[in-house]
Scaffold this active site. Structure first.
Site, PDB file in Angstrom:
ATOM      1  N   GLY A 152      54.516 -99.143 -13.792  1.00 34.03           N
ATOM      2  CA  GLY A 152      55.009 -97.772 -13.587  1.00 34.03           C
ATOM      3  C   GLY A 152      55.847 -97.867 -12.375  1.00 34.03           C
ATOM      4  N   ARG A 193      53.442 -87.792  -1.763  1.00 31.99           N
ATOM      5  CA  ARG A 193      52.786 -89.195  -1.435  1.00 31.99           C
ATOM      6  C   ARG A 193      52.223 -89.226  -0.057  1.00 31.99           C
ATOM      7  NH1 ARG A 193      54.408 -93.783  -1.894  1.00 31.99           N
ATOM      8  NH2 ARG A 193      52.530 -94.412  -2.631  1.00 31.99           N
ATOM      9  N   CYS A 214      52.821 -74.359   4.323  1.00 27.42           N
ATOM     10  CA  CYS A 214      52.028 -73.662   5.510  1.00 27.42           C
ATOM     11  C   CYS A 214      50.727 -74.671   5.660  1.00 27.42           C
ATOM     12  CB  CYS A 214      51.474 -72.248   5.181  1.00 27.42           C
ATOM     13  SG  CYS A 214      52.889 -71.473   5.042  1.00 27.42           S
ATOM     14  N   GLU A 268      51.550-102.689 -18.113  1.00 35.27           N
ATOM     15  CA  GLU A 268      51.821-101.487 -17.971  1.00 35.27           C
ATOM     16  C   GLU A 268      52.193-101.013 -16.677  1.00 35.27           C
ATOM     17  OE1 GLU A 268      47.641-100.055 -17.906  1.00 35.27           O
ATOM     18  OE2 GLU A 268      47.367-101.095 -19.874  1.00 35.27           O
ATOM     19  N   TYR A 298      48.537 -89.894   0.734  1.00 34.63           N
ATOM     20  CA  TYR A 298      48.097 -91.259   0.972  1.00 34.63           C
ATOM     21  C   TYR A 298      48.456 -91.491   2.383  1.00 34.63           C
ATOM     22  CZ  TYR A 298      48.271 -90.957  -4.215  1.00 34.63           C
ATOM     23  OH  TYR A 298      48.222 -90.735  -5.512  1.00 34.63           O
ATOM     24  N   TYR A 352      56.009 -91.113  -8.794  1.00 37.46           N
ATOM     25  CA  TYR A 352      54.806 -90.463  -8.436  1.00 37.46           C
ATOM     26  C   TYR A 352      55.262 -89.414  -7.337  1.00 37.46           C
ATOM     27  CZ  TYR A 352      52.052 -94.548 -10.366  1.00 37.46           C
ATOM     28  OH  TYR A 352      51.686 -95.087 -11.294  1.00 37.46           O
TER      29      TYR A 352
HETATM   30  N1  LLP Z   1      47.963 -98.860 -16.005  1.00 44.95           N
HETATM   31  C1  LLP Z   1      46.867 -97.858 -15.604  1.00 44.95           C
HETATM   32  C2  LLP Z   1      45.592 -98.044 -16.351  1.00 44.95           C
HETATM   33  C3  LLP Z   1      46.848 -97.260 -14.508  1.00 44.95           C
HETATM   34  O1  LLP Z   1      46.043 -96.483 -14.056  1.00 44.95           O
HETATM   35  C4  LLP Z   1      48.344 -97.053 -13.587  1.00 44.95           C
HETATM   36  C5  LLP Z   1      48.392 -96.417 -12.295  1.00 44.95           C
HETATM   37  C6  LLP Z   1      49.463 -97.887 -14.010  1.00 44.95           C
HETATM   38  C7  LLP Z   1      49.286 -98.597 -15.306  1.00 44.95           C
HETATM   39  C8  LLP Z   1      50.700 -97.867 -13.417  1.00 44.95           C
HETATM   40  O2  LLP Z   1      50.443 -98.573 -12.118  1.00 44.95           O
HETATM   41  P1  LLP Z   1      51.776 -98.822 -11.240  1.00 44.95           P
HETATM   42  O3  LLP Z   1      52.668 -99.870 -12.173  1.00 44.95           O
HETATM   43  O4  LLP Z   1      52.821 -97.779 -11.291  1.00 44.95           O
HETATM   44  O5  LLP Z   1      51.484 -99.075  -9.977  1.00 44.95           O
HETATM   45  N2  LLP Z   1      50.024 -91.840  -7.238  1.00 44.95           N
HETATM   46  C9  LLP Z   1      49.771 -93.075  -6.663  1.00 44.95           C
HETATM   47  C10 LLP Z   1      49.601 -94.352  -7.602  1.00 44.95           C
HETATM   48  C11 LLP Z   1      48.509 -93.913  -8.837  1.00 44.95           C
HETATM   49  C12 LLP Z   1      48.631 -94.997  -9.665  1.00 44.95           C
HETATM   50  C13 LLP Z   1      47.685 -94.926 -10.912  1.00 44.95           C
HETATM   51  N3  LLP Z   1      47.542 -95.466 -12.042  1.00 44.95           N
HETATM   52  C14 LLP Z   1      50.872 -93.468  -5.448  1.00 44.95           C
HETATM   53  O6  LLP Z   1      51.697 -92.514  -5.252  1.00 44.95           O
HETATM   54  O7  LLP Z   1      50.680 -94.409  -4.808  1.00 44.95           O
END
Ligand code: LLP
Length: 428
Positions: free
Chosen positions: A291, A328, A358, A289, A332, A386
């Site tokens: 992203g 971000r 603001c 999965e 974070y 993101y």
């Molecule tokens: N699968 C599940 C169950 C997840 O919760 C996530 C991300 C992914 C796959 C994808 O993860 P990736 O490959 O993108 O790391 N907003 C945060 C990141 C939050 C990730 C949430 N879950 C940021 O900007 O760093």
């Protein structure tokens, strides 16, 4: 002395994001031309960068029964979804809204997996009617509700249980999800009981197992550790007579924000498959999965310098993008490189790059050395993941437009919002 940036190909997103003749380009398109035409802030994505990131996973998994389900929360623009669907991806979704997006681009329902700790009954019904390939269930309570909803619909829900391998992904605590003490998944030691319950419920059909240990992971070791823990569980569950058809290892692979050197997807998967083979699980269907690693380095956000504000302790470079566009850093303390579209040959000054919102938390970069003047254009790099998907309308700021570049062509994939659109649903 020459103050121009030295090694352009070293930019995150290179070679798809690079300097060419003193101008920052995405593929063959000059970003200053896009900013002049579409205004700022403006997100620009490289189609080739997305496809090249996907190709690395496809190489790594070649010859296997495998499905790459893009975690669309990273960037759910329809054009990006369509591109990935056509390239063979399925989707990892976490809401009815994301399901609608997947269906809108013609995704095959069987290639959609539904993740998330808080699926509502309505969302379950929606996904059952659509015929999604798997529900990734995160709690015993959810198993019971899904069973009841499926039986009401006269359906049998395909399920996987998200197990929490208690592995430290060595990443920011907000995006680390595989440790005890966060809300995700079912604890390793409770997994067998959960599978036995799932197998006993008539509205459910066990199809797989899944885990996801965190995001922006830059090392191989946590993946290997999680894989070992999950494979141990597969053996235990199958010994209890419950067949596990697919193993879903989640997403999480990091990208380069600031000289980060995560493993390449193909190299990582060569390593992980060797472990899978060595443990005798090589013929299983593998799901992942990803992203961020598919889209993060493919995008930039262009912003215009509004004011320079020298101060006693800090100099501020005030730009027209803000925490609502790029949340971000505020959320974070994340680092994104910020570079000029057209570097000036002048001595740099150290600035905090901030937006007009603001809030003191409205910053995009701290202590950045920049040679800039008001009216100059900057690019916030590694902004494909993101960023737009987490943007908001805070301060009644319409969201930015998005452009997709393919070679020498650029097309708008999302128009800039208007203020009227922001209050369309309101009444006085
Ligand atoms: N699968 C599940 C169950 C997840 O919760 C996530 C991300 C992914 C796959 C994808 O993860 P990736 O490959 O993108 O790391 N907003 C945060 C990141 C939050 C990730 C949430 N879950 C940021 O900007 O760093």
């Amino acid at each position: 002395m020459n103050h121009l940036p030295s090694e352009p190909s070293a930019l995150p997103g290179g070679p798809f994001v690079a300097y060419n003749g003193g101008q920052l380009v995405v593929e063959q398109v000059e970003l200053r031309a896009l900013a002049a035409q579409h205004g700022t802030p403006l997100f620009v994505y490289s189609q080739a960068a997305v496809l090249s990131a996907l190709a690395a996973y496809q190489r790594g998994l070649a010859g296997r029964k495998a499905l790459i389900c893009y975690a669309m929360k990273a960037n759910s623009s329809l054009a990006i979804l369509k591109l990935l669907a056509e390239a063979g991806c399925g989707f990892d979704i976490v809401s009815s809204g994301e399901l609608e997006r997947a269906l809108a681009v013609g995704a095959e329902p069987a290639k959609i997996i539904f993740s998330g700790v808080g699926k509502t009954r309505h969302e379950m019904r929606h996904a059952l009617h659509a015929g999604v390939g798997c529900f990734n269930v995160e709690s015993l309570a959810e198993l019971e509700v899904l069973d009841a909803v499926a039986r009401e619909c006269g359906a049998v829900a395909p399920v996987s249980i998200r197990v929490n391998p208690n592995v430290d992904a060595k990443t920011h605590p907000y995006i680390s999800t595989g440790l005890k003490g966060n809300k995700f998944g079912i604890a390793h030691e409770d997994a067998l009981t959960a599978y036995q319950r799932a197998a006993a419920l008539p509205g459910l059909r066990v199809v797989g197992i899944d885990c996801h240990i965190g995001s922006q992971i830059t090392e191989e070791a946590p993946y290997l550790e999680a894989m070992d823990r999950v494979l141990d569980l597969v053996s235990t569950i199958e010994a209890a007579g419950i067949a596990i058809h697919h193993i879903d290892f989640g997403g999480g692979l990091g990208i380069n924000y600031n000289g980060d050197t995560p493993p390449q997807a193909d190299a990582l998967w060569t390593l992980l498959l060797a472990r899978l083979d060595a443990r005798g699980f090589g013929n299983r269907t593998i799901m992942i999965e990803p992203g961020r690693s598919l889209v993060g380095n493919a995008g930039v956000c262009i912003t215009e310098v509004q004011y320079l504000k020298p101060g006693e302790q800090k100099n501020f470079c005030i730009v027209d993008a803000a925490m609502n566009d790029l949340p971000r850093p505020a959320l974070y303390e994340a680092f994104h490189q910020i570079v000029p579209l057209q570097p000036r040959d002048a001595p740099p000054i150290t600035y905090d790059v901030v937006g007009p919102v603001c809030e003191s938390g409205d910053w995009l970069g701290r202590d950045r050395d920049l040679a800039v003047q008001p009216g100059d254009l900057l690019a916030v790099l590694s902004a494909g993941a993101y960023s737009m998907s987490m943007s908001s309308n805070y301060n009644t700021r319409p969201r930015a437009a998005e452009v997709m570049v393919d070679g020498g062509n650029a097309r708008v994939i999302r128009k800039r919002e208007s203020v009227e659109e922001l209050w369309r649903l309101e009444s006085i």
